[in-house]
Design a protein around this motif. Structure first.
Motif, PDB file in Angstrom:
ATOM      1  N   ALA A  38       0.827  -1.213   0.000  1.00 23.06           N
ATOM      2  CA  ALA A  38       0.000   0.000   0.000  1.00 23.06           C
ATOM      3  C   ALA A  38       0.857   1.257   0.000  1.00 23.06           C
ATOM      4  N   ASP A  39       0.342   2.307  -0.616  1.00 25.68           N
ATOM      5  CA  ASP A  39       0.987   3.618  -0.595  1.00 25.68           C
ATOM      6  C   ASP A  39       0.308   4.461   0.481  1.00 25.68           C
ATOM      7  N   LEU A  40       0.949   4.557   1.642  1.00 24.63           N
ATOM      8  CA  LEU A  40       0.417   5.345   2.750  1.00 24.63           C
ATOM      9  C   LEU A  40       1.282   6.582   2.985  1.00 24.63           C
ATOM     10  N   SER A  41       1.984   7.002   1.954  1.00 24.44           N
ATOM     11  CA  SER A  41       2.884   8.143   2.078  1.00 24.44           C
ATOM     12  C   SER A  41       2.112   9.406   2.452  1.00 24.44           C
ATOM     13  N   ARG A  42       2.741  10.189   3.338  1.00 23.69           N
ATOM     14  CA  ARG A  42       2.261  11.514   3.754  1.00 23.69           C
ATOM     15  C   ARG A  42       0.939  11.491   4.534  1.00 23.69           C
ATOM     16  N   LEU A  43       0.428  10.315   4.883  1.00 26.41           N
ATOM     17  CA  LEU A  43      -0.802  10.267   5.678  1.00 26.41           C
ATOM     18  C   LEU A  43      -0.508  10.607   7.137  1.00 26.41           C
ATOM     19  N   ASN A  44      -1.507  11.146   7.823  1.00 28.87           N
ATOM     20  CA  ASN A  44      -1.386  11.418   9.252  1.00 28.87           C
ATOM     21  C   ASN A  44      -1.931  10.223  10.030  1.00 28.87           C
ATOM     22  N   LEU A  45      -1.016   9.334  10.437  1.00 33.13           N
ATOM     23  CA  LEU A  45      -1.390   8.127  11.171  1.00 33.13           C
ATOM     24  C   LEU A  45      -0.969   8.218  12.638  1.00 33.13           C
ATOM     25  N   GLN A  46      -0.799   9.417  13.108  1.00 32.48           N
ATOM     26  CA  GLN A  46      -0.339   9.636  14.480  1.00 32.48           C
ATOM     27  C   GLN A  46      -1.200   8.878  15.485  1.00 32.48           C
ATOM     28  N   ASP A  47      -0.540   8.208  16.431  1.00 30.49           N
ATOM     29  CA  ASP A  47      -1.173   7.460  17.530  1.00 30.49           C
ATOM     30  C   ASP A  47      -1.822   6.147  17.096  1.00 30.49           C
ATOM     31  N   CYS A  48      -1.724   5.776  15.823  1.00 27.17           N
ATOM     32  CA  CYS A  48      -2.326   4.514  15.376  1.00 27.17           C
ATOM     33  C   CYS A  48      -1.651   3.315  16.043  1.00 27.17           C
ATOM     34  N   VAL A  49      -2.412   2.237  16.193  1.00 28.95           N
ATOM     35  CA  VAL A  49      -1.905   0.990  16.767  1.00 28.95           C
ATOM     36  C   VAL A  49      -2.041  -0.099  15.714  1.00 28.95           C
ATOM     37  N   LEU A  50      -0.930  -0.781  15.423  1.00 22.99           N
ATOM     38  CA  LEU A  50      -0.940  -1.849  14.429  1.00 22.99           C
ATOM     39  C   LEU A  50      -0.459  -3.135  15.089  1.00 22.99           C
ATOM     40  N   THR A  51      -1.273  -4.173  15.022  1.00 20.77           N
ATOM     41  CA  THR A  51      -0.948  -5.449  15.649  1.00 20.77           C
ATOM     42  C   THR A  51      -1.053  -6.586  14.632  1.00 20.77           C
ATOM     43  N   ARG A  52       0.024  -7.349  14.494  1.00 18.18           N
ATOM     44  CA  ARG A  52       0.073  -8.524  13.607  1.00 18.18           C
ATOM     45  C   ARG A  52      -0.350  -8.186  12.167  1.00 18.18           C
ATOM     46  N   CYS A  53       0.059  -7.027  11.689  1.00 18.31           N
ATOM     47  CA  CYS A  53      -0.306  -6.607  10.331  1.00 18.31           C
ATOM     48  C   CYS A  53       0.789  -6.968   9.325  1.00 18.31           C
ATOM     49  N   ALA A  54       0.369  -7.237   8.082  1.00 25.80           N
ATOM     50  CA  ALA A  54       1.302  -7.497   6.981  1.00 25.80           C
ATOM     51  C   ALA A  54       1.581  -6.174   6.285  1.00 25.80           C
ATOM     52  N   LEU A  55       2.844  -5.737   6.350  1.00 21.33           N
ATOM     53  CA  LEU A  55       3.213  -4.405   5.863  1.00 21.33           C
ATOM     54  C   LEU A  55       4.344  -4.458   4.846  1.00 21.33           C
ATOM     55  N   GLN A  71       3.061  -3.954  16.942  1.00 21.73           N
ATOM     56  CA  GLN A  71       3.280  -5.203  17.659  1.00 21.73           C
ATOM     57  C   GLN A  71       3.162  -6.390  16.699  1.00 21.73           C
ATOM     58  N   ARG A  72       4.250  -7.153  16.614  1.00 22.48           N
ATOM     59  CA  ARG A  72       4.291  -8.383  15.805  1.00 22.48           C
ATOM     60  C   ARG A  72       3.883  -8.150  14.342  1.00 22.48           C
ATOM     61  N   CYS A  73       4.252  -7.007  13.813  1.00 19.92           N
ATOM     62  CA  CYS A  73       3.966  -6.715  12.405  1.00 19.92           C
ATOM     63  C   CYS A  73       5.095  -7.248  11.523  1.00 19.92           C
ATOM     64  N   ARG A  74       4.762  -7.523  10.259  1.00 20.06           N
ATOM     65  CA  ARG A  74       5.737  -8.026   9.294  1.00 20.06           C
ATOM     66  C   ARG A  74       5.858  -7.009   8.167  1.00 20.06           C
ATOM     67  N   GLY A  75       6.992  -6.287   8.169  1.00 22.67           N
ATOM     68  CA  GLY A  75       7.144  -5.181   7.235  1.00 22.67           C
ATOM     69  C   GLY A  75       8.428  -5.218   6.441  1.00 22.67           C
ATOM     70  N   GLY A  76       8.750  -6.368   5.886  1.00 19.15           N
ATOM     71  CA  GLY A  76       9.948  -6.466   5.062  1.00 19.15           C
ATOM     72  C   GLY A  76       9.923  -5.465   3.913  1.00 19.15           C
ATOM     73  N   HIS A  77      11.034  -4.752   3.732  1.00 13.52           N
ATOM     74  CA  HIS A  77      11.195  -3.775   2.651  1.00 13.52           C
ATOM     75  C   HIS A  77      10.225  -2.590   2.758  1.00 13.52           C
ATOM     76  N   ALA A  78       9.625  -2.381   3.916  1.00 14.45           N
ATOM     77  CA  ALA A  78       8.781  -1.194   4.092  1.00 14.45           C
ATOM     78  C   ALA A  78       9.643   0.058   4.004  1.00 14.45           C
ATOM     79  N   ASP A  79       9.046   1.158   3.542  1.00 13.93           N
ATOM     80  CA  ASP A  79       9.783   2.406   3.338  1.00 13.93           C
ATOM     81  C   ASP A  79       9.277   3.461   4.319  1.00 13.93           C
ATOM     82  N   PHE A  80      10.154   3.835   5.280  1.00 16.08           N
ATOM     83  CA  PHE A  80       9.822   4.852   6.271  1.00 16.08           C
ATOM     84  C   PHE A  80      10.593   6.148   6.011  1.00 16.08           C
ATOM     85  N   GLU A  81      11.076   6.331   4.803  1.00 16.23           N
ATOM     86  CA  GLU A  81      11.904   7.504   4.510  1.00 16.23           C
ATOM     87  C   GLU A  81      11.166   8.802   4.861  1.00 16.23           C
ATOM     88  N   SER A  82      11.884   9.666   5.588  1.00 17.24           N
ATOM     89  CA  SER A  82      11.391  11.005   5.957  1.00 17.24           C
ATOM     90  C   SER A  82      10.131  10.990   6.820  1.00 17.24           C
TER      91      SER A  82
END
Length: 229
Positions: A38-55, A71-82
């Motif tokens: 998914a392309d979630l770039s520039r979204l405001n996800l402040q305070d979100c909680v992610l548990t056992r998600c495929a990322l 918590q227990r998320c799987r985010g291989g090759h996820a991009d957190f740049e900036s």
């Protein structure tokens, strides 16, 4: 004013689905969701909680991820740049080969995470902490671990060039095996619990005042091609 909580469970969600749920007065909780690619770039996800998600392969480029919980998320090759991740917490996540270039990682905590091959170029890192994490082959150049208590960190084959480990204490389970340590500072560090196998000691001044064991000293001398009699 309290925020209403919206929880997604077991869904496959894309940007449109997530964006439709984001408002100033809602807190988004994702459990067992599949956001792969998914392309979630520039979204405001402040305070979100992610548990056992495929990322895997998700783009969080320049997103607001402050105070998020993972918590227990799987985010291989996820991009957190900036991305802004100030005060975020990662627990038992698989983030192998994730990119963190220029991310704001102040006061971020990684606990029991897999970060093999992760790239941390030019991050803002005041208060960043790792505990019981795999950082094998990670790019950690020029990061500061000064005066830190390091527990269960595997830096094997990591690029630690220019890092500052002055006065750091390497506790049980730490490894520097085959790490790249060009211009890395270990002045006054306690390295007795660390695996130093394969380190190429080119400048003894890097370890001025550091404490190592007799066994480690013999290993370092052998690495210089000398025989210990």
């Amino acid at each position: 004013m309290s925020r209403a909580t919206i929880t997604l469970r077991g869904e496959s969600a894309d940007r449109a689905r997530i964006e439709a749920l984001l408002t100033d007065d809602t807190l988004l909780v994702l459990e067992d969701c599949d956001l792969t690619g998914a392309d979630l770039s520039r979204l405001n996800l402040q305070d979100c909680v992610l548990t056992r998600c495929a990322l895997a392969d998700v783009s969080f480029y320049a997103a607001n991820l402050a105070r998020t919980r993972w918590q227990r998320c799987r985010g291989g090759h996820a991009d957190f740049e900036s991305a802004d991740l100030v005060d975020a917490r990662f627990e038992a996540c698989d983030l192998n080969n994730a990119g963190w270039r220029r991310a704001k990682l102040a006061s971020v905590a990684f606990r029991s995470c897999k970060l093999t091959g992760a790239r941390f170029e030019d991050v803002s890192q005041l208060g960043l902490s790792f505990e019981d994490c795999l950082l094998v082959g990670a790019d950690l150049r020029r990061m500061s671990f000064r005066k830190a208590a390091l527990r269960g960190l595997d830096f094997a084959d990591a690029d630690l060039s220019g890092c500052d480990f002055r006065d750091a204490v390497f506790e049980e389970g730490c490894s520097l095996r085959d790490a790249h340590i060009k211009d890395t500072r270990f002045d006054a560090a306690d390295l007795r619990e660390a695996d130093l196998g394969g380190l190429k000691l080119s400048n003894a001044k890097q370890f001025a005042g550091a404490t190592i064991s007799t066994r480690q000293a013999a290993e370092l001398v052998r690495a210089l091609g000398l025989n210990v009699a």
